[in-house]
Design an enzyme around this catalytic site. Structure first.
Site, short mmCIF file in Angstrom:
data_model
loop_
_atom_site.label_atom_id
_atom_site.label_comp_id
_atom_site.label_asym_id
_atom_site.label_seq_id
_atom_site.Cartn_x
_atom_site.Cartn_y
_atom_site.Cartn_z
N GLU A 250 0.81 -1.22 0.00
CA GLU A 250 0.00 0.00 0.00
C GLU A 250 0.84 1.27 0.00
OE1 GLU A 250 -0.56 -2.59 2.00
OE2 GLU A 250 -2.69 -3.13 1.96
N PHE B 230 -11.52 -7.36 13.43
CA PHE B 230 -10.43 -7.79 12.55
C PHE B 230 -10.08 -6.67 11.57
CE2 PHE B 230 -9.05 -9.92 8.58
CZ PHE B 230 -7.80 -10.34 9.04
N GLN B 231 -8.82 -6.38 11.47
CA GLN B 231 -8.28 -5.32 10.60
C GLN B 231 -8.91 -3.96 10.89
OE1 GLN B 231 -8.32 -6.80 6.48
NE2 GLN B 231 -6.26 -7.60 6.82
N LYS C 239 -17.49 -0.52 5.83
CA LYS C 239 -17.89 -1.52 4.85
C LYS C 239 -19.42 -1.59 4.67
CE LYS C 239 -17.15 -6.37 3.60
NZ LYS C 239 -16.48 -7.64 3.97
N MET D 27 24.25 8.72 2.59
CA MET D 27 24.20 10.01 3.27
C MET D 27 24.52 9.84 4.75
SD MET D 27 23.98 13.20 2.80
CE MET D 27 22.99 13.89 1.46
#
Lengths: 163, 583
Positions: free
Chosen positions: B49, B111-112, B161, B487
């Site tokens: 993502e 969940f999630q 959802k 760096m």
């Protein structure tokens, strides 16, 4: 009350999450909010947040500008205590056995507060006044034994023009 | 009830003109992925993502249009926090749609589930949890309006959802597309100021007219405001030299005689010093970032400041402005030009020829320099970048990761066109370049797109090359492999007594060529200077798949000039090759 404090009156949309957005801007800079009062205005689409913070002037200006960037913030004004009327409500439960009960009632009357509940050895009282008057009463009640105390945080509006 | 929330969401995106969504589906966002099958919107399936977010950013950088990413709840949302923060720092217009668990489950550790609006509050211009299906079109319209107006930025819309799932009654709704007037009246607290205050514009013109040593300090706001033309007009009218910050590379052409290039910690001597010695700094869409100012109380000590920014919070945030102007850069510059013309011709302004001569002398004395490697040694990264620049089309879009390679790219590339430089400036997000380049190429398929990457960065987001290969997005990666977090190594060498702590990465573990090939790319390893040009030419000819060129570069090479952290810009270190030249 700390010596340097600022009172911000923040007009916001009356919706979920707005208070969190406003308070987060103080929290991320490590500024403690001294007191906070929130309620809808006469127009229920909007709420007014009165927030008292202990911040230097320069960082406060930056916080105010950042607050102004929040989509749900409509308007912010800083209220100078000299140019505003301020009120706060305090509820106190204090130990009040028979031998001192008279003194406490006298004190409450002197401050134009009200007895709002009476127990066997306790009194509950309320005072809505200037925050400094609340400080005074609190100090005078302390020797009697304060059991519970709750203040609302100050609310304020600008003083009216008289000229 | 004539539709459902999921269909309304996709239809809303279509009506907002969205052509492409970068995303990855999951449980909570599943119902929204179903109508995508019937939509003309292209969906690019990413492998992580974070890639979706940076692709949306790269798309926005290259096109000026808002990038769109869509991910699921919980880990999908947390994985896109970095791109949100990146877009917030660099004012990139982006709209991110996240799935959320159904409303009745919010707050139950479902969940999630995560508190997406809570987590992203500090890294978005705005975010919103939508709680009713019928509110979806308005939420999307608001999101695009907020992301693209005023100071642009990322906006996140969190969609539970149940309100998008057609099997759930909570998703049923009647379609209603809000008008522009509906959108603005729905946000009474959001009214960006675009037009500069006329009095301040006059004051700015007056200051410009009397300046003997003026500099235009152009920032990323020039690009956001589509003000490159106006800037050029202002510079050419007044003859005032222009520095372009890391975020403004390309906003003013590098081949213009008035362009001084990049200021700041790794800016060139002339850009840094001309700011320091200026008597007037005209800051246009720039924000006095610490990497530009160095030690603040030593920054441009004699300069008066005109500061133009669309964000009122930027004015006075770092340096007090003598003339602060809130407004859109393009509109304000156009007004300043008018005000200058109203004052008269060139005779109405100070002669700045001596200043220009002084600047030319600095340029002559301190060009960017490096020492070419001798045969058998590792490549010099600067040489690779020069070859890449000279052998690629002039309007090539260049993306970069973060670190030494980013600074060298900004220094050595010639940015002669706006919107050709895609990088992570404010947040400094390693791994930005590959997904950002992919997003840029999707937005500008007509352009050659190179990502210049380091080996540390490459290992953070390389998996998106699978996305590029699958989706036939032919980006090209120039991987400068010096086997170090370069760096950090440079800072350890210079400021930690050469004590190298946790910076070695190995040149051949992983084997970058094999890895790239496994991801469907053409890959070449380049080790000697005479192979550099031909490899680049070959890469530029390939247009049906991604290409990775791995250049084995010299880890001891450091980025110069450098203003050491905590020091004033006056203490600029031009590097060992130029130290001791008369100043």
């Amino acid at each position: 009350m700390p010596p340097k404090y600022h009172v911000l009156s923040v007009l916001v949309e009356n919706r979920a999450g707005v208070l969190a957005r406003v308070s987060a801007l103080f929290a991320r800079r490590g500024y403690n909010i001294y007191s906070l009062a929130v309620a809808p205005t006469d127009d229920e689409r909007f709420s007014r947040i009165t927030v008292v913070v202990d911040v230097e002037q320069a960082p406060l200006e930056q916080v105010v500008k950042q607050l102004n960037k929040l989509i749900h913030v409509i308007k912010i004004s800083e209220l100078d205590p000299r140019d505003s009327v301020e009120r706060e409500l305090m509820l106190v439960t204090v130990k009040a056995p028979a031998e001192v009960r008279g003194q406490i009632i006298e004190l409450v009357e002197l401050f134009e507060g009200r007895i709002i509940d009476v127990g066997r050895d306790e009194l509950a009282l309320s005072l809505d006044e200037h925050p400094e008057r609340l400080d005074d009463l609190e100090e005078l009640l302390r020797p009697f034994g304060i059991i519970d105390l709750q203040r609302t945080g100050r609310v304020a509006l600008p003083k009216l023009e008289r000229s | 009830m004539n539709t459902n929330g999921g269909q309304a969401l996709i239809k809303s995106l279509e009506l907002e003109g969205v052509e492409v969504i970068f995303g990855l589906p999951g449980g909570a966002i599943l119902p929204v992925y179903d109508p995508i099958l019937d939509s003309p919107i292209r969906h690019v399936l990413v492998r992580h993502e974070q890639g979706a977010g940076h692709m949306a950013e790269g798309f926005a950088h290259a096109t000026g249009r808002p990038g769109v990413a869509m991910v699921t709840s919980g880990p999908g949302a947390t994985n896109i926090v970095t791109p949100l923060a990146d877009a917030y720092m660099d004012s990139i217009p982006m709209v991110v749609i996240t799935g959320q668990v159904p409303l009745p489950s919010i707050g139950t550790d479902a969940f999630q589930e995560c508190d997406t609006v809570g987590i992203t509050r500090g890294v978005t211009k705005h975010n919103e949890l939508v709680t009713r299906a019928e509110d979806i079109p308005m939420a999307i319209r608001q999101a695009f309006h907020i992301a693209t107006t005023g100071r642009p930025g990322p906006v996140l819309v969190d969609i539970p959802k149940d309100i998008v799932d057609p099997r759930n009654p909570a998703s049923a709704m009647n379609w209603n597309w809000p008008t522009d007037a509906d959108v603005s009246s729905s946000m009474p607290g959001y009214k960006p100021t675009t037009k500069g205050h006329p009095k301040k514009i006059k004051e700015a013109a007056a200051l410009i007219a009397v300046a003997r040593k003026p500099i235009i300090y152009a920032g990323g706001g020039i690009l956001k405001a589509r003000a490159a033309e106006a800037l050029r007009e202002l510079a050419e009218l007044t003859g005032i030299p222009v520095v372009t910050t890391l975020m403004a590379r390309g906003a003013f052409p590098d081949d213009h005689e008035l362009c001084l290039g990049m200021p700041g910690m790794h800016g060139n001597y002339t850009a840094v010093t001309s700011i320091q010695k200026s008597d007037l700094l005209i800051a246009l869409g720039s924000r006095f970032d610490d990497r530009v100012t160095g030690k603040l109380d030593g920054f441009a000590p004699d300069a008066r400041i005109i500061h133009v920014d669309i964000d009122p919070a930027e004015l006075g945030k770092v340096r007090r402005a003598d003339v602060p102007i809130v407004g859109d850069c393009r509109l304000v510059i156009e007004e300043i030009i008018k005000a200058l013309n109203a004052l008269g011709g060139p005779e109405s302004r100070m002669d700045i020829t001596p200043w220009r001569q002084q600047i030319s002398a600095w340029q002559e004395l301190y060009p960017l320099v490096y020492e070419q490697s001798i045969d058998g040694d590792l490549l010099k990264p600067q040489y690779v970048l020069e070859q890449l620049r000279d052998r690629s089309p002039a309007d090539t879009i260049v993306a970069s990761g973060v670190g030494q390679h980013q600074m060298w790219t900004s220094q050595y590339w010639k940015f002669n066109y706006p919107y050709t430089w895609v990088n992570s400036g404010g947040l400094g997000t390693m791994g930005f370049s590959i997904p950002a380049a992919i997003g840029a190429k999707v937005g500008r398929p007509d352009r050659t797109v190179w990502a210049v990457d380091g080996d540390g960065c490459f290992q953070m987001t390389a998996q998106e090359l699978v996305t590029a290969a699958t989706e036939r997005i032919p980006v090209k990666i120039a991987l400068l492999n010096n086997a170090y977090l370069g760096m950090v190594r440079q800072w350890q060498e210079m400021f930690y007594g050469e004590r190298y702590s946790e910076v070695y990465l190995s040149p051949d573990l992983p084997d970058y060529v094999k890895w790239a090939e496994a991801m469907g790319c053409v890959a070449l390893r380049v080790e000697s200077p005479d192979e550099v040009g031909p490899a680049i030419d070959k890469a530029n000819e390939i247009n049906d798949r991604p290409v990775v060129l791995e250049f084995r570069t010299d880890a001891s090479e450091k980025v110069f000039p450098m203003v050491s952290p905590g020091t004033s810009n006056d203490q600029i270190d031009v590097g060992p090759l130029q130290n001791g030249l008369g100043r």
